[in-house]
Design an enzyme around this catalytic site. Structure first.
Site, PDB file in Angstrom:
ATOM      1  N   GLU A  95       6.117  -1.435  11.813  1.00 14.17           N
ATOM      2  CA  GLU A  95       7.466  -1.771  11.384  1.00 14.17           C
ATOM      3  C   GLU A  95       7.813  -3.167  11.886  1.00 14.17           C
ATOM      4  O   GLU A  95       7.699  -3.446  13.087  1.00 14.17           O
ATOM      5  CB  GLU A  95       8.490  -0.774  11.936  1.00 14.17           C
ATOM      6  CG  GLU A  95       8.322   0.654  11.444  1.00 14.17           C
ATOM      7  CD  GLU A  95       8.809   0.859  10.016  1.00 14.17           C
ATOM      8  OE1 GLU A  95       9.667   0.069   9.558  1.00 14.17           O
ATOM      9  OE2 GLU A  95       8.331   1.799   9.367  1.00 14.17           O
ATOM     10  N   GLY A 132      14.855  -4.511   5.913  1.00 14.21           N
ATOM     11  CA  GLY A 132      15.824  -5.280   5.154  1.00 14.21           C
ATOM     12  C   GLY A 132      16.919  -5.823   6.060  1.00 14.21           C
ATOM     13  O   GLY A 132      17.315  -5.177   7.028  1.00 14.21           O
ATOM     14  N   ASP A 185       0.824  -1.209   0.000  1.00 11.78           N
ATOM     15  CA  ASP A 185       0.000   0.000   0.000  1.00 11.78           C
ATOM     16  C   ASP A 185       0.860   1.261   0.000  1.00 11.78           C
ATOM     17  O   ASP A 185       2.089   1.213   0.058  1.00 11.78           O
ATOM     18  CB  ASP A 185      -0.950  -0.031   1.199  1.00 11.78           C
ATOM     19  CG  ASP A 185      -2.328   0.505   0.867  1.00 11.78           C
ATOM     20  OD1 ASP A 185      -2.428   1.389  -0.010  1.00 11.78           O
ATOM     21  OD2 ASP A 185      -3.309   0.048   1.479  1.00 11.78           O
TER      22      ASP A 185
END
Length: 268
Positions: free
Chosen positions: A191, A168, A143
């Site tokens: 997160e 990452g 999104d």
């Protein structure tokens, strides 16, 4: 594959000596790895025998690419960018309608997707960011302003809501990347980082921040864990002994799914 892996691992042992003048066989191996990641032929991590495994040589190849390629610039109508030569142009640079039809995903303007990332069929990319080595499964929605970090693995039919980030984990090479399994909903402004695994079918409420040190409290039995959300968990932010934590408050049910499902029309 063994020869490719051997070339990468041998170069990694002397990575400080790798540079733009390194042997062409190494450059070819790096290019093949990035191409295989881009097409989905390879992925940085996959589930084998019920457990996630990192293919270290693929991460090493990505990192070595930053040594064998120098920076270059790319000019656009309103700015100029500078990055490594092999990554400066994104995954879809120069694609025709036929190539998009073959790939089968929808990608709206202002969605930077790095070469060496994979996007599955019927995925939807709103203005988002997808970094090298990332894997986005079929029918997943990235999104608005969501982010898929280097090498993260996002499964099929997921919804990564607006403003959320899947972190990452490019180095160290042996580290497991952040993993979102199939049918997971990640709420807005959340997160998930540091190689945390969110297992199949789970739902994270808005504003969940989960790293390896975050305590995960199961309200049904008081169990405290870290690093992994069990399958079909409904997770909300909270506290534990005055410190931030997330709480598993129930198991996903039909009511939960009715509130978090994506309209299939968006994928057509």
């Amino acid at each position: 594959m063994n020869n490719l892996e051997n070339i990468i691992n041998k170069a990694w042992e002397n990575k400080d000596q790798v540079n733009p003048n390194s042997d062409q066989s190494l450059k070819d191996a790096i290019n093949q790895v990035i191409g295989d990641l881009d097409s989905g032929k390879s992925r940085v991590a996959e589930k084998i025998g019920g457990e996630w495994k990192t293919h270290q040589h693929l991460k090493k190849a990505i990192m070595l690419s930053f040594r064998v390629y120098e920076n270059d610039i790319l000019s656009g109508p309103y700015s100029v960018w500078r990055d490594r030569q092999n990554l400066l142009k994104g995954k879809t640079a120069g694609w025709t309608k036929e190539e998009f039809d073959k790939a089968g995903f929808r990608m709206v303007p202002n969605s930077p997707v790095r070469k060496g990332s994979f996007i599955g069929k019927d995925a939807v990319l709103m203005p988002c960011y997808v970094n090298i080595g990332a894997y986005i499964g079929a029918k997943t929605m990235m999104d608005t302003f969501s982010r898929a970090g280097s090498c993260c693995q996002i499964g099929e039919s997921c919804h990564i809501s607006a403003g959320s980030g899947i972190g990452g984990v490019l180095e160290p090479a042996q580290a497991l990347p952040t993993i979102i399994e199939d049918n997971v909903f990640v709420g807005a402004m959340s997160e998930v980082v540091e190689g945390v695994i969110v297992e199949e079918g789970s739902v994270l409420s808005m504003g969940c921040y989960i790293g390896q040190s975050t305590k995960i409290i199961n309200r049904s039995n008081g169990e405290i864990t870290k690093g992994r959300i069990p399958p079909y968990s409904v997770v909300v932010p909270g506290t534990y002994k005055d410190l931030y934590a997330v709480h598993i408050i129930k198991t996903v049910d039909s009511s939960t799914r009715s509130k978090t499902s994506i309209n299939d029309l968006l994928r057509d």
